[in-house]
Design an enzyme around this catalytic site. Structure first.
Site, PDB file in Angstrom:
ATOM      1  N   LYS A 109       0.831  -1.216   0.000  1.00  0.00           N
ATOM      2  CA  LYS A 109       0.000   0.000   0.000  1.00  0.00           C
ATOM      3  C   LYS A 109       0.869   1.271   0.000  1.00  0.00           C
ATOM      4  O   LYS A 109       0.494   2.283  -0.588  1.00  0.00           O
ATOM      5  CB  LYS A 109      -0.945  -0.014   1.196  1.00  0.00           C
ATOM      6  CG  LYS A 109      -1.951   1.101   1.133  1.00  0.00           C
ATOM      7  CD  LYS A 109      -3.244   0.725   1.772  1.00  0.00           C
ATOM      8  CE  LYS A 109      -4.181   1.897   1.620  1.00  0.00           C
ATOM      9  NZ  LYS A 109      -5.544   1.528   1.554  1.00  0.00           N
ATOM     10  N   TYR A 142      -5.759  -4.991  -5.187  1.00  0.00           N
ATOM     11  CA  TYR A 142      -6.099  -3.853  -6.043  1.00  0.00           C
ATOM     12  C   TYR A 142      -7.584  -3.520  -5.965  1.00  0.00           C
ATOM     13  O   TYR A 142      -7.954  -2.342  -5.917  1.00  0.00           O
ATOM     14  CB  TYR A 142      -5.639  -4.099  -7.480  1.00  0.00           C
ATOM     15  CG  TYR A 142      -4.128  -4.081  -7.577  1.00  0.00           C
ATOM     16  CD1 TYR A 142      -3.401  -2.949  -7.213  1.00  0.00           C
ATOM     17  CD2 TYR A 142      -3.425  -5.197  -7.982  1.00  0.00           C
ATOM     18  CE1 TYR A 142      -2.021  -2.933  -7.261  1.00  0.00           C
ATOM     19  CE2 TYR A 142      -2.036  -5.196  -8.042  1.00  0.00           C
ATOM     20  CZ  TYR A 142      -1.343  -4.058  -7.673  1.00  0.00           C
ATOM     21  OH  TYR A 142       0.026  -4.035  -7.709  1.00  0.00           O
TER      22      TYR A 142
END
Length: 175
Positions: A109, A142
């Site tokens: 992230k 994602y």
């Protein structure tokens, strides 16, 4: 945990090749034939090829360090060298790879956040990437981070044709 992200330089070529090879091999070796995997690794992470990519002003690599240890890397492509879309309003994330020992701790992230920051600084409308249809962990990551499927394309692992999902994240809602 303290982290830093820095842009790679030509001097980083040996380390970039090593982490590229290692993280790709760790991620995909068990899901592909040895012959296809070995052929792909030698082709994709060839020293001459990586040197050319590092020298291209439309591509950029970043290293992620956790403390003093290299944990992963990121490769971004602007429209002229994108692998597929070639849209001047977009930025491609060609690679986000984290070493196995750092998986599941939110470090991917951090690299995604860096991608969004770079895209915003370049006034891009969206970021996109290709994800192997069988890479469930990446697809889930994602999707949780606002990407949606916009198409598919073929990806060759050695001589084996595979399908990548093209995924997009619009940046108009990013602050």
């Amino acid at each position: 945990m303290e982290y830093s992200i820095r842009e790679c330089t030509k001097d980083d070529l040996p380390v970039l090749r090593e982490i590229s090879y290692q993280t790709y091999d760790d991620t995909f070796r068990d899901k592909n034939s040895s012959s296809s995997m070995n052929a792909y690794l030698e082709q994709a992470f060839d020293t001459r090829k990586l040197r050319k990519e590092l020298s291209n002003s439309y591509s950029v690599f970043y290293f992620l360090y956790i403390g003093e240890e290299l944990a992963g890397y990121l490769k971004l492509n602007d429209y002229k060298v994108q692998t597929d879309i070639n849209d001047p309003q977009s930025l491609e994330i060609e690679r986000i790879y984290i070493k196995k020992k750092f998986h599941g701790r939110g470090f991917g992230k951090l690299l995604l956040k860096k991608s969004i920051e770079v895209a915003a600084n370049k006034s891009k409308s969206y970021i996109w990437l290709g994800v192997w249809e069988k890479n469930d962990n990446a697809l889930s990551f994602y999707q949780k981070n606002g990407f949606y499927k916009m198409g598919e394309h073929s990806f060759f692992m050695g001589q084996e044709e595979q399908t990548d999902y093209l995924m997009r994240k619009d940046l108009t809602t990013e602050a």
